[in-house]
Design a protein around this motif. Structure first.
Motif, PDB file in Angstrom:
ATOM      1  N   ASP A   1      40.961  39.916  42.474  1.00 52.62           N
ATOM      2  CA  ASP A   1      40.536  41.068  43.276  1.00 52.62           C
ATOM      3  C   ASP A   1      39.094  40.968  43.740  1.00 52.62           C
ATOM      4  OD1 ASP A   1      43.006  42.177  42.758  1.00 52.62           O
ATOM      5  OD2 ASP A   1      42.294  42.974  40.825  1.00 52.62           O
ATOM      6  N   ARG A   2      38.537  39.784  43.639  1.00 54.64           N
ATOM      7  CA  ARG A   2      37.122  39.652  44.006  1.00 54.64           C
ATOM      8  C   ARG A   2      36.955  38.501  44.977  1.00 54.64           C
ATOM      9  NH1 ARG A   2      34.252  37.372  40.491  1.00 54.64           N
ATOM     10  NH2 ARG A   2      35.974  36.678  39.171  1.00 54.64           N
TER      11      ARG A   2
ATOM     12  N   THR B   1      31.308  38.538  27.786  1.00 55.26           N
ATOM     13  CA  THR B   1      30.165  39.199  28.422  1.00 55.26           C
ATOM     14  C   THR B   1      29.294  38.134  29.087  1.00 55.26           C
ATOM     15  OG1 THR B   1      28.896  39.068  26.363  1.00 55.26           O
ATOM     16  CG2 THR B   1      30.156  41.103  26.758  1.00 55.26           C
ATOM     17  N   VAL B   2      28.414  38.598  29.981  1.00 54.74           N
ATOM     18  CA  VAL B   2      27.636  37.637  30.774  1.00 54.74           C
ATOM     19  C   VAL B   2      26.143  37.943  30.670  1.00 54.74           C
ATOM     20  CG1 VAL B   2      27.188  36.833  33.136  1.00 54.74           C
ATOM     21  CG2 VAL B   2      29.534  37.154  32.372  1.00 54.74           C
ATOM     22  N   LEU B   3      25.364  36.894  30.409  1.00 55.97           N
ATOM     23  CA  LEU B   3      23.907  36.986  30.367  1.00 55.97           C
ATOM     24  C   LEU B   3      23.370  36.823  31.795  1.00 55.97           C
ATOM     25  CD1 LEU B   3      23.753  34.451  27.454  1.00 55.97           C
ATOM     26  CD2 LEU B   3      22.896  36.793  27.254  1.00 55.97           C
TER      27      LEU B   3
ATOM     28  N   ALA C   1      36.949  40.915  34.427  1.00 60.84           N
ATOM     29  CA  ALA C   1      37.872  40.392  33.405  1.00 60.84           C
ATOM     30  C   ALA C   1      38.377  38.994  33.751  1.00 60.84           C
ATOM     31  CB  ALA C   1      39.029  41.354  33.240  1.00 60.84           C
ATOM     32  N   ASP C   2      38.466  38.680  35.040  1.00 55.62           N
ATOM     33  CA  ASP C   2      39.037  37.391  35.427  1.00 55.62           C
ATOM     34  C   ASP C   2      37.960  36.317  35.618  1.00 55.62           C
ATOM     35  OD1 ASP C   2      37.869  38.464  37.620  1.00 55.62           O
ATOM     36  OD2 ASP C   2      39.670  38.480  38.880  1.00 55.62           O
TER      37      ASP C   2
ATOM     38  N   GLY D   1      30.858  38.990  43.645  1.00 59.29           N
ATOM     39  CA  GLY D   1      31.715  39.772  44.533  1.00 59.29           C
ATOM     40  C   GLY D   1      32.183  41.075  43.925  1.00 59.29           C
ATOM     41  N   VAL D   2      31.262  41.735  43.198  1.00 63.13           N
ATOM     42  CA  VAL D   2      31.589  43.062  42.651  1.00 63.13           C
ATOM     43  C   VAL D   2      30.504  44.036  43.103  1.00 63.13           C
ATOM     44  CG1 VAL D   2      32.878  42.264  40.629  1.00 63.13           C
ATOM     45  CG2 VAL D   2      30.390  42.482  40.481  1.00 63.13           C
TER      46      VAL D   2
END
Ligand SMILES: Cc1cc2nc3c(=O)[nH]c(=O)nc-3n(C[C@H](O)[C@H](O)[C@H](O)COP(=O)(O)OP(=O)(O)OC[C@H]3O[C@@H](n4cnc5c(N)ncnc54)[C@H](O)[C@@H]3O)c2cc1C
Length: 375
Positions: free
Chosen positions: A128-129, A285-287, A229-230, A319-320
């Motif tokens: 979705d992105r 999670t992302v840094l 999530a993806d 792309g969010v």
């Protein structure tokens, strides 16, 4: 305090100190580690965990490659997450694509694997992105790898604590070192060799050395976000700002145009000396980071507009519309305009090892091998 004399006493349980302790164990030496805190909380747990091998310039490339081998051996022994994921470098205009091509010419197609825009976007995207439409090309640096900074340093310390001949002195500040003795608030700790690895706090123990080598503090703002999530890419994702930061690319003739384009198109990032990049942790999670502010003392006050610029940049690439922030913090490392690595001998038994640029994770195990080769 333990009365015995260790072969080596390491002061500081960040990655530089711990990699030296691992190397000492590897060479059959006993080692005591003196750390002022109850657990590592310095730069070594606050970073991206990006082992930035490929982008090093000629001065540091061989050391980074030796360090890579030390990291892999440590990962196998200590059992921490260290995916050989490579790093993904994005090119978002013609100037950045030209740098990647020039870098591939110099290093070869195995070390710098060029990707099309579609291939690059596929590594970032999801159902979705739609990642940044400005991406025109990319490259994978396969020699780069990741560790999770928070759990890695703890895992190394735990493994070390189980090894014969290793003693940790947590919550024990070194007040001074001389003639085979580390003086602490809990009494002396003795060793045949003392290695001081206290990162940006070198000036607290050795102010004159720090002044002579113009060692100051670099303060960086970071955030941990919930990832789409993806989003599954384990490797660090680097951008044009990274091309200006690492010697391998910054020195290429084509890099001058990258700087000019970033100055024109992204002054908001250049103003904060950004190295816009992000890296996923094993929990998904992302840094996201980072900015660079220099001074003798690191102000404790983070500027929210700085973090917002970095978050906006990462969200645009992924792309969010926005990223949910879970944590914010600042990291501090030692910085010197004169040298990337500061080794200093203080007396016949005491020396210090300080990484004076933002590469301590990458270089630590290589530095440790160098240190013990020279003893
Ligand atoms: C936000 C950020 C992102 C980064 N990203 C990367 C990256 O992706 N890749 C990379 O290669 N590098 C990166 N770096 C750089 C890297 O994190 C540092 O170079 C490295 O962690 C320095 O390790 P250190 O052990 O010297 O310092 P530290 O981790 O700060 O450890 C020093 C230790 O010494 C202890 N200490 C200090 N004084 C005393 C004393 N008197 N007595 C006892 N103990 C003492 C401290 O408590 C601390 O535990 C980044 C840094 C930051 C801040």
């Amino acid at each position: 305090m333990v009365d015995s004399v260790a072969d080596v006493v390491v002061v500081g349980a960040g990655i530089v100190g711990l990699s030296h302790a691992v190397e000492a164990v590897h060479r059959g030496l006993s080692v005591h580690i003196v750390e002022r805190d109850a657990e590592p909380v310095g730069a070594s747990v606050r970073n991206f965990g990006h082992a930035c091998i490929t982008a090093q310039g000629p001065e540091l490339l061989a050391l980074a490659q030796v360090s890579r081998r030390g990291w892999m051996r440590a990962a196998a022994r200590c059992g921490f997450w260290a995916p050989e994921s490579g790093a993904l470098m994005l090119a978002r205009n013609g100037a950045e694509a030209a740098v990647l091509e020039e870098f591939r010419e110099e290093r070869g197609a195995e070390a710098v694997r060029l990707l099309s825009a579609e291939q690059t976007r596929a590594r970032l995207g999801g159902a979705d992105r739609s990642p940044d439409p400005d991406i025109v090309a990319g490259a994978v640096f396969p020699a780069d790898f990741r560790v999770d900074p928070r759990s890695t340093v703890i895992a190394i310390a735990r493994w070390l604590a189980e090894q014969p001949g290793v003693v940790f002195h947590w919550r024990t500040a070194a007040l001074g070192c001389a003639d085979g003795v580390v003086y602490t608030g809990r009494g002396p700790v003795r060793g045949r060799r003392i290695l001081v690895c206290v990162g940006h706090d070198l000036d607290r123990l050795y102010p004159v050395t720090a002044e002579e080598h113009e060692v100051i503090r670099c303060r960086l703002q970071m955030a941990l976000v919930a990832a789409p999530a993806d989003y599954q890419h384990d490797g660090a994702v680097l951008t044009g700002t990274s091309m200006l930061r690492y010697g391998g690319m910054a020195g290429l003739p084509s890099a001058a145009l990258v700087r000019a384009e970033l100055d024109r198109d992204h002054p908001e990032l250049m103003e904060i000396a950004a190295n816009l990049m992000f890296a996923r942790r094993p929990d998904g999670t992302v840094l996201v980071g980072d900015s660079h502010h220099y001074g003798l003392t690191a102000t404790p006050f983070d500027d929210e507009s700085v973090t917002e610029r970095l978050l906006a940049g990462a969200a645009h690439i992924l792309g969010v519309p926005g990223l949910q922030v879970l944590q914010r913090w600042q990291g501090v490392y030692a910085s010197s305009a004169r040298t990337d690595i500061l080794r200093e001998t203080h007396d016949a038994t005491v020396s210090s090892v300080t990484v004076t640029t933002g590469l301590g994770m990458t270089l630590s195990f290589g530095l440790a091998a160098q240190t013990f080769d020279a003893l």
